[in-house]
Design an enzyme around this catalytic site. Structure first.
Site, PDB file in Angstrom:
ATOM      1  N   ASP A   1     -77.209  50.590 -31.268  1.00 29.10           N
ATOM      2  CA  ASP A   1     -77.924  50.634 -32.547  1.00 29.10           C
ATOM      3  C   ASP A   1     -79.335  51.200 -32.373  1.00 29.10           C
ATOM      4  OD1 ASP A   1     -76.436  49.942 -34.763  1.00 29.10           O
ATOM      5  OD2 ASP A   1     -76.640  47.778 -34.441  1.00 29.10           O
TER       6      ASP A   1
ATOM      7  N   LYS B   1     -65.876  49.576 -38.218  1.00 24.12           N
ATOM      8  CA  LYS B   1     -66.347  50.088 -36.924  1.00 24.12           C
ATOM      9  C   LYS B   1     -65.216  50.036 -35.898  1.00 24.12           C
ATOM     10  CE  LYS B   1     -71.079  48.939 -38.014  1.00 24.12           C
ATOM     11  NZ  LYS B   1     -72.165  47.968 -38.013  1.00 24.12           N
TER      12      LYS B   1
ATOM     13  N   GLN C   1     -73.801  42.594 -35.107  1.00 23.20           N
ATOM     14  CA  GLN C   1     -73.836  42.873 -36.543  1.00 23.20           C
ATOM     15  C   GLN C   1     -74.928  42.044 -37.227  1.00 23.20           C
ATOM     16  OE1 GLN C   1     -71.831  45.230 -38.180  1.00 23.20           O
ATOM     17  NE2 GLN C   1     -73.257  44.795 -39.852  1.00 23.20           N
TER      18      GLN C   1
END
Ligand code: NDP
Length: 303
Positions: free
Chosen positions: A124, A57, A101
């Site tokens: 997200d 990422k 994460q």
């Protein structure tokens, strides 16, 4: 030699490259105006797979010109300390996107952590304000994998209106938001899962079949209507012919002669997820600018 016509393949790598090029262009234009979007990635613990995901990422962000900030915390981090880090990132006007994460260590309440992220920085799309916004069809940050699948579908099928889409899987990360996005695109949507009866018959009704299960080659030829468009989200590692390889939920060789178009695994949905994380970082910046504008307008209007 590949015996199958390549036109049938939905090339996620090529589409992701196009999405990233679009993002790069927008970032360049923002930077010419003196603004650089920034993404904060928070990793708690040493999970090997998570470290690879975070590295990818950060690398991708650098490629498109998005500034990234890595916050690595030890696996015994107290939940209160993690919430403190998120609060600081929420308040930092130079940070536009925050990603924690997953999975988090067992002693941390994942839901509470995700709820602590400002909905306007929730790249997200897991905050309940964004989940609710998606259900209401509002313009909010939506989860990256289903958003990437929608782009693949729009590129492959053009108009989605009126198509019957069957989604296999009902997770919060893929299945449910996928169904909501398809509904928003005017599809007729059926969601099936591990308790559904006669899955092959339900799936044979699909013009569009999206599988997010995590079972290697679950879906065979008898699950598919000829001409179906197949999006295979599943990523499954198997041992075959003495080597380890990745396969999807769909038996690719069996599906290819029947499907009008199909994503391979790997090289289908996978690259789209990270591309949409970058796109979401730009969308987050845009939503923050709109919110700031609304606040300025409210301050100047007579009470
Ligand atoms: P989950 O395990 O959270 O959800 C799986 C879903 O599949 C559940 O709803 C479950 O039903 C359903 N299911 C399980 N077995 C069956 C079955 N035999 N028949 C029908 N439905 C079944 O997984 P995720 O949604 O997180 O991920 C799904 C797959 O997608 C995984 O392989 C994952 O690795 C992959 N993935 C890929 C991404 C990418 O970037 N390409 C990103 C995210 C995930 P029930 O609810 O009844 O238990």
């Amino acid at each position: 030699m590949n015996a199958f016509p390549s036109l049938k393949l939905i090339d996620g790598k090529a589409t992701a490259a196009r999405v990233l090029a679009e993002v790069r262009e927008q970032v360049d234009s923002l930077r010419r105006g003196g603004m650089q979007p920034a993404l904060a990635v928070v990793l708690v613990g040493q999970d090997a797979a998570s470290q690879v995901y975070v590295r990818n990422k950060v690398l991708r962000a650098a490629e498109v010109g998005i500034r990234s900030l890595e916050q690595r915390l030890p696996s015994d981090t107290e939940q209160a300390d993690l919430l403190g880090v998120i609060e600081q990132l929420n308040r930092d006007p130079a940070i536009n996107g925050i990603l924690v994460q997953l999975p988090l260590p067992g002693h941390i309440d994942e839901h509470q952590v995700l709820q602590a992220i400002s909905p306007l920085k929730d790249v997200d799309g897991f905050h309940s304000a964004n989940v609710g916004g998606l259900a209401q069809g509002r313009d909010v940050l939506t989860p990256c994998t289903p958003s990437g699948c929608m782009r693949l579908l729009r590129d492959a099928c053009g108009e989605l209106r009126g198509k019957h889409a069957v989604v296999i899987g009902r997770s919060n990360i893929v299945g449910k938001p996928m169904a909501a996005l398809l509904l928003q695109a005017d599809c007729t949507v059926t969601v099936v899962h591990s308790r559904s009866h006669d899955l092959p018959a339900l799936c044979r009704q699909a013009d569009i079949l999206v599988s997010a299960v995590g079972k290697p080659r679950l879906i065979g030829a008898d699950w598919l209507k000829p001409g179906v468009v197949v999006i295979d989200v599943g990523i499954n590692r198997i041992e075959e012919d003495g080597r380890s390889r990745l396969v999807g939920d769909v038996d690719f060789a069996a599906a290819l002669p029947l499907a009008a178009a199909i994503t391979p695994v790997p090289g289908g949905v996978g690259p789209m997820t990270i591309a949409y994380l970058m796109k979401n970082t730009l969308l987050a910046l845009d939503l923050q600018q709109q919110a700031a504008q609304r606040e300025r307008t409210a301050c100047h209007s007579p009470c």
